[in-house]
Design a protein around this motif. Structure first.
Motif, mmCIF file in Angstrom:
data_model
loop_
_atom_site.group_PDB
_atom_site.id
_atom_site.type_symbol
_atom_site.label_atom_id
_atom_site.label_comp_id
_atom_site.label_asym_id
_atom_site.label_seq_id
_atom_site.Cartn_x
_atom_site.Cartn_y
_atom_site.Cartn_z
ATOM 1 N N GLU A 267 0.808 -1.222 0.000
ATOM 2 C CA GLU A 267 0.000 0.000 0.000
ATOM 3 C C GLU A 267 0.843 1.275 0.000
ATOM 4 N N ASN A 268 1.843 1.312 0.845
ATOM 5 C CA ASN A 268 2.655 2.527 0.947
ATOM 6 C C ASN A 268 4.090 2.322 0.462
ATOM 7 N N HIS A 269 4.310 1.208 -0.278
ATOM 8 C CA HIS A 269 5.680 0.921 -0.739
ATOM 9 C C HIS A 269 5.698 0.500 -2.204
ATOM 10 N N LEU A 270 4.783 1.045 -3.007
ATOM 11 C CA LEU A 270 4.707 0.623 -4.399
ATOM 12 C C LEU A 270 6.007 0.919 -5.147
ATOM 13 N N GLY A 271 6.578 2.077 -4.897
ATOM 14 C CA GLY A 271 7.822 2.435 -5.568
ATOM 15 C C GLY A 271 8.980 1.540 -5.180
ATOM 16 N N GLN A 272 8.929 0.980 -3.991
ATOM 17 C CA GLN A 272 10.017 0.139 -3.481
ATOM 18 C C GLN A 272 9.855 -1.322 -3.893
ATOM 19 N N TYR A 273 8.605 -1.800 -3.955
ATOM 20 C CA TYR A 273 8.376 -3.240 -4.132
ATOM 21 C C TYR A 273 7.882 -3.639 -5.517
ATOM 22 N N LEU A 274 7.550 -2.683 -6.385
ATOM 23 C CA LEU A 274 7.080 -3.046 -7.721
ATOM 24 C C LEU A 274 8.225 -3.014 -8.731
#
Length: 288
Positions: free
Chosen positions: A247-254
């Motif tokens: 939810e709050n880590h799309l830039g990190q985990y996608l």
């Protein structure tokens, strides 16, 4: 000069014919090898011993008893997330979870990865009738399942020029697709009632896209709730939550396609899977 060209023509055609025949044989070999990998899974040598499974008996409609030797026999089925698409190391959540459990003292073997890019719920329902697929699932005692994202988000095509779905279109697709998800979960349970089954819950990969954040969150939450209603009524079935992870880590985990997890994202899912397995089967399979 003209005579020389005519003399060389047979050699050119012989060369083209030979290359064509060799290419055809190579394709046939690759096709046969792929079929063998599904029907006669040999496991992942990097996890466990890679013990070879036996030849599947003719499907009689009954489950094959799982060997109970304390080993975790993992299989994964579903879409591109099950396959590990987007992971630069090619491990996906299944091998990463296997490695985590192995580090904690479990004896782990990954029997087969049956993930297919772009797979949707209707195609998976049909796939569960294939003898090779049923055999692998029957030989497993820990089954991971990932499906649904392609039904809701068209495999991320909205970011590739397609029109973004509205809240209405997402909501309209939910009843039929969630109904098929329930049929899938029940079918996997029928194929192997003794295995621990973990369904990988959905996250909203478009939570940072203004027009898709709110409708995406709503439909993913409704989808996960529908899955939970089935899972809560069955033994040995759990949902691995991922919504809060991304939810709050799309830039990190996608990954770069803005749809699939990258290696770090898959690792976070794998940690959850290992935790779920230990919570549901604290004593089974541990070498400690």
């Amino acid at each position: 000069m003209k005579k020389r060209n005519l003399d060389s023509a047979p050699w050119i055609w012989r060369t083209i014919s030979t290359v064509s025949i060799l290419t055809t044989l190579l394709l046939l070999f690759g096709f046969g090898y792929a079929i063998k990998d599904v029907i006669f899974p040999e496991g992942d040598a990097r996890l466990g011993t890679g013990q070879q499974t036996t030849t599947p008996a003719k499907d009689s409609g009954q489950s094959t008893p799982v060997v109970k030797d304390g080993k975790i026999r993992m299989a994964v089925i579903g879409d591109s997330l099950a396959r590990g698409t987007g992971d630069d190391e090619g491990l996906g959540f299944v091998r990463r979870a296997g490695n985590l459990l192995k580090d904690q003292g479990y004896d782990v073997q990954v029997l087969n990865n049956m993930g297919v890019n772009g797979l949707r719920t209707d195609a998976l329902l049909s796939k569960l009738d294939e003898q090779g697929v049923r055999y692998v699932l029957q030989q497993s005692n820990f089954i991971l399942l990932s499906i649904g994202a392609n039904d809701l988000f068209q495999g991320g095509q909205v970011l590739q020029g397609e029109d973004a779905p509205t809240a209405e279109t997402l909501t309209a697709a939910l009843p039929e697709t969630s109904k098929r998800l329930q049929e899938i979960l029940k079918k996997v349970k029928e194929i192997n009632p003794d295995a621990q089954i973990a369904y990988i819950g959905l996250y909203n990969p478009f939570g940072d896209v203004k027009e898709l954040k709110e409708p995406g969150n709503a439909v993913v939450a409704a989808w996960n709730d529908a899955a939970m209603k089935v899972l809560n009524n069955e033994d040995k079935m759990t949902l691995v939550p991922t919504f809060d992870l991304f939810e709050n880590h799309l830039g990190q985990y996608l990954s770069s396609d803005h749809f699939h997890p990258n290696g770090e994202g898959y690792e976070q899912i794998a940690v959850r899977i290992a935790q779920e397995y230990q919570a549901e089967t604290p004593a089974e399979g541990s070498g400690k």
